[in-house]
Design a protein around this motif. Sequence first.
Motif, short mmCIF file in Angstrom:
data_model
loop_
_atom_site.label_atom_id
_atom_site.label_comp_id
_atom_site.label_asym_id
_atom_site.label_seq_id
_atom_site.Cartn_x
_atom_site.Cartn_y
_atom_site.Cartn_z
N GLU A 61 27.67 50.01 -39.81
CA GLU A 61 26.98 50.71 -38.75
C GLU A 61 25.85 51.61 -39.24
OE1 GLU A 61 30.70 51.99 -37.90
OE2 GLU A 61 31.13 50.06 -37.02
N ALA A 62 25.63 51.69 -40.55
CA ALA A 62 24.55 52.53 -41.07
C ALA A 62 23.21 52.00 -40.59
CB ALA A 62 24.60 52.56 -42.59
N LYS A 63 22.35 52.90 -40.20
CA LYS A 63 21.02 52.51 -39.71
C LYS A 63 20.09 52.31 -40.91
CE LYS A 63 21.95 53.07 -35.35
NZ LYS A 63 22.40 51.95 -34.64
N PRO A 64 19.31 51.23 -40.94
CA PRO A 64 18.38 51.03 -42.04
C PRO A 64 17.30 52.10 -42.04
CG PRO A 64 18.11 49.30 -40.39
CD PRO A 64 19.27 50.14 -39.97
N ALA A 65 16.83 52.48 -43.24
CA ALA A 65 15.80 53.50 -43.37
C ALA A 65 14.46 53.00 -42.84
CB ALA A 65 15.66 53.92 -44.84
N GLN A 66 14.13 51.76 -43.05
CA GLN A 66 12.88 51.17 -42.60
C GLN A 66 13.20 49.99 -41.69
OE1 GLN A 66 9.77 52.12 -43.43
NE2 GLN A 66 10.45 53.78 -44.76
N PRO A 67 12.39 49.75 -40.66
CA PRO A 67 12.66 48.57 -39.84
C PRO A 67 12.48 47.29 -40.66
CG PRO A 67 10.81 49.86 -38.96
CD PRO A 67 11.28 50.53 -40.20
N ALA A 68 13.37 46.34 -40.46
CA ALA A 68 13.31 45.08 -41.18
C ALA A 68 12.20 44.21 -40.59
CB ALA A 68 14.64 44.35 -41.07
N VAL A 69 11.74 43.24 -41.39
CA VAL A 69 10.73 42.30 -40.91
C VAL A 69 11.27 41.57 -39.69
CG1 VAL A 69 9.39 40.26 -41.51
CG2 VAL A 69 9.74 42.05 -43.21
N ASN A 70 12.50 41.07 -39.79
CA ASN A 70 13.19 40.46 -38.66
C ASN A 70 14.27 41.45 -38.23
OD1 ASN A 70 14.79 39.05 -36.92
ND2 ASN A 70 15.09 37.28 -38.25
N PRO A 71 14.12 42.11 -37.09
CA PRO A 71 15.06 43.17 -36.72
C PRO A 71 16.52 42.74 -36.66
CG PRO A 71 13.27 42.99 -35.10
CD PRO A 71 13.10 41.88 -36.09
N SER A 72 16.79 41.45 -36.46
CA SER A 72 18.18 41.02 -36.38
C SER A 72 18.79 40.83 -37.77
CB SER A 72 18.28 39.71 -35.59
OG SER A 72 17.59 38.68 -36.27
N GLU A 73 18.00 40.71 -38.81
CA GLU A 73 18.51 40.51 -40.17
C GLU A 73 17.97 41.60 -41.09
OE1 GLU A 73 20.66 38.40 -41.85
OE2 GLU A 73 21.24 37.89 -39.82
N PRO A 74 18.86 42.44 -41.63
CA PRO A 74 18.41 43.46 -42.57
C PRO A 74 17.96 42.82 -43.89
CG PRO A 74 20.79 43.51 -42.34
CD PRO A 74 20.28 42.50 -41.36
N THR A 75 17.10 43.53 -44.61
CA THR A 75 16.64 43.02 -45.91
C THR A 75 17.75 43.19 -46.94
OG1 THR A 75 15.79 45.16 -46.65
CG2 THR A 75 14.28 43.75 -45.37
N ALA A 76 17.60 42.51 -48.07
CA ALA A 76 18.58 42.61 -49.15
C ALA A 76 18.71 44.05 -49.63
CB ALA A 76 18.19 41.69 -50.31
N GLN A 77 17.60 44.76 -49.72
CA GLN A 77 17.63 46.16 -50.18
C GLN A 77 18.36 47.04 -49.16
OE1 GLN A 77 16.63 47.36 -53.28
NE2 GLN A 77 17.89 49.03 -52.51
N GLU A 78 18.16 46.78 -47.88
CA GLU A 78 18.86 47.56 -46.85
C GLU A 78 20.36 47.32 -46.92
OE1 GLU A 78 15.41 47.81 -43.40
OE2 GLU A 78 16.77 46.10 -43.42
N ILE A 79 20.75 46.07 -47.13
CA ILE A 79 22.18 45.77 -47.24
C ILE A 79 22.75 46.45 -48.48
CG2 ILE A 79 23.88 43.93 -47.63
CD1 ILE A 79 22.07 42.14 -45.85
N ALA A 80 22.04 46.38 -49.61
CA ALA A 80 22.51 47.05 -50.84
C ALA A 80 22.67 48.55 -50.61
CB ALA A 80 21.54 46.78 -51.99
N ASN A 81 21.71 49.16 -49.93
CA ASN A 81 21.79 50.60 -49.64
C ASN A 81 22.96 50.91 -48.72
OD1 ASN A 81 19.52 51.03 -51.20
ND2 ASN A 81 18.12 51.11 -49.46
N GLN A 82 23.22 50.05 -47.74
CA GLN A 82 24.35 50.25 -46.83
C GLN A 82 25.67 50.11 -47.58
OE1 GLN A 82 23.67 47.39 -43.71
NE2 GLN A 82 22.01 48.58 -42.79
N LEU A 83 25.75 49.15 -48.48
CA LEU A 83 26.97 48.96 -49.27
C LEU A 83 27.22 50.17 -50.17
CD1 LEU A 83 26.60 45.19 -50.22
CD2 LEU A 83 28.16 46.18 -48.52
#
Length: 158
Positions: free
Chosen positions: A15-37
Amino acid sequence: MGLFDFIKGIGKKNEAKPAQPAVNPSEPTAQEIANQLLAHIQSLGIPVESLSVSYNSTTDTAVVKGQVQTQADKEKIVIAVGNIDHVAQVDDQLTVAQQEQQQEQSQFYTVKSGDTLSKISKEVYGDSNQYNKIFEANTPMLKDANSIFPGQVLRIPQ
């Protein structure tokens, strides 16, 4: 150390919100997923030094590095990461500071539809009343003994 397989898309939605909007809003970037993990591991309060997490979106693999105090802490981190939605594999590169005497790894158990901790306990230990042993082995990831779901991976201590 090793590579652990999980069922992608069945884990908890982070449920963590990404820091930057992803290119495709439905799929977070690899860096966003790593940060969430990384944030998810830190939120559990498991002591770990030099923690780093990377994520490969091509293979859906999370790589976890750092040093923990016990084998149990190591296993909890691997399971916590593997039970998140986008992760199909966890490359465990964690090291254990205290090598316990006759240290055995826990078993991993994938929850099936209709499972309860009591039912799993009966299957593994032959005694359904040992369910609290499984619950304790999976805290802080489990907040309630009744909140398991099919596809989730649990630690089963010896």
